[in-house]
Write a protein that holds these residues in place. Structure first.
Motif, PDB file in Angstrom:
ATOM      1  N   ASN A 170      -5.928  12.858 -11.813  1.00 55.35           N
ATOM      2  CA  ASN A 170      -6.095  13.342 -10.445  1.00 55.35           C
ATOM      3  C   ASN A 170      -5.238  12.500  -9.505  1.00 55.35           C
ATOM      4  O   ASN A 170      -5.571  11.348  -9.223  1.00 55.35           O
ATOM      5  N   ALA A 171      -4.130  13.064  -9.030  1.00 54.48           N
ATOM      6  CA  ALA A 171      -3.189  12.313  -8.203  1.00 54.48           C
ATOM      7  C   ALA A 171      -3.825  11.841  -6.904  1.00 54.48           C
ATOM      8  O   ALA A 171      -3.590  10.713  -6.462  1.00 54.48           O
ATOM      9  N   LYS A 172      -4.624  12.695  -6.299  1.00 52.95           N
ATOM     10  CA  LYS A 172      -5.254  12.329  -5.021  1.00 52.95           C
ATOM     11  C   LYS A 172      -6.220  11.165  -5.214  1.00 52.95           C
ATOM     12  O   LYS A 172      -6.237  10.218  -4.413  1.00 52.95           O
ATOM     13  N   LYS A 173      -6.997  11.212  -6.286  1.00 49.66           N
ATOM     14  CA  LYS A 173      -7.962  10.139  -6.555  1.00 49.66           C
ATOM     15  C   LYS A 173      -7.252   8.846  -6.926  1.00 49.66           C
ATOM     16  O   LYS A 173      -7.659   7.751  -6.512  1.00 49.66           O
ATOM     17  N   ALA A 174      -6.169   8.968  -7.705  1.00 41.17           N
ATOM     18  CA  ALA A 174      -5.413   7.785  -8.102  1.00 41.17           C
ATOM     19  C   ALA A 174      -4.762   7.131  -6.892  1.00 41.17           C
ATOM     20  O   ALA A 174      -4.726   5.901  -6.772  1.00 41.17           O
ATOM     21  N   THR A 175      -4.240   7.950  -5.990  1.00 39.36           N
ATOM     22  CA  THR A 175      -3.612   7.425  -4.774  1.00 39.36           C
ATOM     23  C   THR A 175      -4.635   6.691  -3.918  1.00 39.36           C
ATOM     24  O   THR A 175      -4.368   5.602  -3.397  1.00 39.36           O
ATOM     25  N   ALA A 176      -5.818   7.287  -3.780  1.00 36.57           N
ATOM     26  CA  ALA A 176      -6.876   6.649  -2.992  1.00 36.57           C
ATOM     27  C   ALA A 176      -7.330   5.351  -3.654  1.00 36.57           C
ATOM     28  O   ALA A 176      -7.605   4.354  -2.964  1.00 36.57           O
ATOM     29  N   ALA A 177      -7.398   5.342  -4.984  1.00 41.40           N
ATOM     30  CA  ALA A 177      -7.856   4.156  -5.707  1.00 41.40           C
ATOM     31  C   ALA A 177      -6.893   2.985  -5.529  1.00 41.40           C
ATOM     32  O   ALA A 177      -7.321   1.850  -5.276  1.00 41.40           O
ATOM     33  N   ILE A 178      -5.599   3.244  -5.643  1.00 39.46           N
ATOM     34  CA  ILE A 178      -4.632   2.152  -5.506  1.00 39.46           C
ATOM     35  C   ILE A 178      -4.574   1.669  -4.064  1.00 39.46           C
ATOM     36  O   ILE A 178      -4.449   0.473  -3.803  1.00 39.46           O
TER      37      ILE A 178
ATOM     38  N   ARG B 188       0.836  -1.203   0.000  1.00 41.20           N
ATOM     39  CA  ARG B 188       0.000   0.000   0.000  1.00 41.20           C
ATOM     40  C   ARG B 188       0.869   1.250   0.000  1.00 41.20           C
ATOM     41  O   ARG B 188       0.654   2.177  -0.785  1.00 41.20           O
ATOM     42  N   ASP B 189       1.886   1.262   0.849  1.00 42.46           N
ATOM     43  CA  ASP B 189       2.748   2.436   0.931  1.00 42.46           C
ATOM     44  C   ASP B 189       3.548   2.638  -0.351  1.00 42.46           C
ATOM     45  O   ASP B 189       3.659   3.758  -0.867  1.00 42.46           O
ATOM     46  N   ILE B 190       4.121   1.544  -0.885  1.00 38.63           N
ATOM     47  CA  ILE B 190       4.939   1.659  -2.096  1.00 38.63           C
ATOM     48  C   ILE B 190       4.095   2.155  -3.270  1.00 38.63           C
ATOM     49  O   ILE B 190       4.473   3.106  -3.972  1.00 38.63           O
ATOM     50  N   GLU B 191       2.948   1.513  -3.496  1.00 34.84           N
ATOM     51  CA  GLU B 191       2.149   1.857  -4.667  1.00 34.84           C
ATOM     52  C   GLU B 191       1.440   3.203  -4.512  1.00 34.84           C
ATOM     53  O   GLU B 191       1.335   3.972  -5.477  1.00 34.84           O
ATOM     54  N   SER B 192       0.973   3.490  -3.319  1.00 29.44           N
ATOM     55  CA  SER B 192       0.292   4.775  -3.103  1.00 29.44           C
ATOM     56  C   SER B 192       1.246   5.944  -3.291  1.00 29.44           C
ATOM     57  O   SER B 192       0.921   6.943  -3.945  1.00 29.44           O
ATOM     58  N   ARG B 193       2.431   5.823  -2.722  1.00 26.86           N
ATOM     59  CA  ARG B 193       3.400   6.909  -2.788  1.00 26.86           C
ATOM     60  C   ARG B 193       3.961   7.100  -4.202  1.00 26.86           C
ATOM     61  O   ARG B 193       4.540   8.142  -4.511  1.00 26.86           O
ATOM     62  N   SER B 194       3.775   6.108  -5.062  1.00 32.73           N
ATOM     63  CA  SER B 194       4.314   6.204  -6.425  1.00 32.73           C
ATOM     64  C   SER B 194       3.378   6.921  -7.389  1.00 32.73           C
ATOM     65  O   SER B 194       3.789   7.290  -8.496  1.00 32.73           O
ATOM     66  N   MET B 195       2.120   7.133  -7.012  1.00 30.00           N
ATOM     67  CA  MET B 195       1.128   7.610  -7.964  1.00 30.00           C
ATOM     68  C   MET B 195       1.439   8.983  -8.555  1.00 30.00           C
ATOM     69  O   MET B 195       1.191   9.234  -9.739  1.00 30.00           O
ATOM     70  N   VAL B 196       1.980   9.881  -7.760  1.00 29.20           N
ATOM     71  CA  VAL B 196       2.322  11.209  -8.275  1.00 29.20           C
ATOM     72  C   VAL B 196       3.366  11.080  -9.377  1.00 29.20           C
ATOM     73  O   VAL B 196       3.268  11.715 -10.428  1.00 29.20           O
ATOM     74  N   ARG B 197       4.372  10.225  -9.145  1.00 29.44           N
ATOM     75  CA  ARG B 197       5.408  10.002 -10.146  1.00 29.44           C
ATOM     76  C   ARG B 197       4.854   9.279 -11.376  1.00 29.44           C
ATOM     77  O   ARG B 197       5.229   9.572 -12.503  1.00 29.44           O
ATOM     78  N   VAL B 198       3.964   8.324 -11.150  1.00 29.21           N
ATOM     79  CA  VAL B 198       3.357   7.588 -12.261  1.00 29.21           C
ATOM     80  C   VAL B 198       2.598   8.531 -13.192  1.00 29.21           C
ATOM     81  O   VAL B 198       2.695   8.441 -14.423  1.00 29.21           O
ATOM     82  N   LEU B 199       1.849   9.459 -12.605  1.00 28.93           N
ATOM     83  CA  LEU B 199       1.040  10.362 -13.421  1.00 28.93           C
ATOM     84  C   LEU B 199       1.875  11.251 -14.334  1.00 28.93           C
ATOM     85  O   LEU B 199       1.407  11.691 -15.385  1.00 28.93           O
ATOM     86  N   ARG B 200       3.108  11.502 -13.955  1.00 30.60           N
ATOM     87  CA  ARG B 200       3.977  12.317 -14.808  1.00 30.60           C
ATOM     88  C   ARG B 200       4.276  11.621 -16.131  1.00 30.60           C
ATOM     89  O   ARG B 200       4.576  12.275 -17.130  1.00 30.60           O
ATOM     90  N   ARG B 201       4.213  10.282 -16.135  1.00 26.01           N
ATOM     91  CA  ARG B 201       4.542   9.516 -17.335  1.00 26.01           C
ATOM     92  C   ARG B 201       3.343   8.757 -17.892  1.00 26.01           C
ATOM     93  O   ARG B 201       3.491   7.995 -18.843  1.00 26.01           O
TER      94      ARG B 201
END
Length: 232
Positions: free
Chosen positions: A205-213, A101-114
């Motif tokens: 939406n980084a916040k929504k993507a983080t919550a979803a993962i 949860r921590d690894i994937e959630s914290r990665s979402m902001v970086r994922v959205l850049r690409r």
């Protein structure tokens, strides 16, 4: 020895090495499948000679496969005691889900850049492959596609040193779920629930993507609505 003979010898050695590596991968894949599905149950003894006879290969080839499985945490190689299938404990599974949860959630902001159309298409195709595996009631193939979905998504975060940690968590999460869910698990629903992650990413939406993962990782039917709710 002439250069021609030396080249032939080196070529033969290279070809032999490729065959050995391919056979080792076959042994690894088959044993991983049996461990994940419980055909080889937790704490079962693995005898290298028996595996070598079964696959018609050398013990060194089997040893290579077991080392790879050990790196995954699926077997334990104990000095002077042999090799055993790793245990599958709930406490370990819970901790690995928290790590995931921590690894994937914290990665979402970086994922959205690409995140773009190509990655979205690849992930959509993987979801369709998961659905097909579910329709065939192939739980192991579904877990392979599930793993591919999460790892492909995480690769967009460009954190290669963290990737092996996530891969190991995925392997053990899937193994524990398979061994403990029995016939009650809805495989098709397992595949479909990945679509919410993709939809959130598509919105940018980084916040929504983080919550979803985070929701996806921690809401596992076998453990109740959210096994990490005590952490929140």
């Amino acid at each position: 020895m002439t250069n021609e003979n030396l080249d032939k010898q080196q070529g033969s050695t290279t070809a032999s090495g490729r065959r050995s590596a391919k056979r080792s991968l076959t042994v690894y894949d088959d044993l991983q499948r049996e461990i994940m599905l419980g055909v080889l149950p937790p704490m079962a003894t693995i005898v290298e000679m028996e595996i070598a006879e079964r696959f018609g290969c050398s013990q060194s080839t089997v040893r290579e496969a077991l080392i790879a499985l050990s790196n995954d945490g699926l077997v334990e190689r104990r000095s002077h005691r042999g090799t055993f299938v790793a245990d599958a404990r709930a406490d370990d599974a819970h901790e690995m889900i928290r790590i995931r949860r921590d690894i994937e959630s914290r990665s979402m902001v970086r994922v959205l850049r690409r995140f773009g159309s190509l990655l979205r298409s690849e992930l959509s195709e993987t979801i369709e492959n998961m659905k097909a595996a579910a329709m065939q009631d192939d739980v192991y193939q579904l877990t392979l596609y599930d793993r591919a979905f999460h790892l492909n998504l995480f690769d967009a975060a460009d954190l290669p040193s963290v990737r092996p940690m996530l891969q190991r968590c995925l392997i053990h999460n899937h193994r524990f779920k398979i061994l403990n869910s029995g016939s009650q698990r809805d495989l098709y629903e397992t595949a479909v629930r990945h679509e919410a992650i993709l939809d959130a990413l598509a919105e940018g939406n980084a916040k929504k993507a983080t919550a979803a993962i985070a929701h996806h990782v921690t809401t596992i039917a076998e453990f109740g609505p959210d096994i990490t709710e005590e952490d929140i």
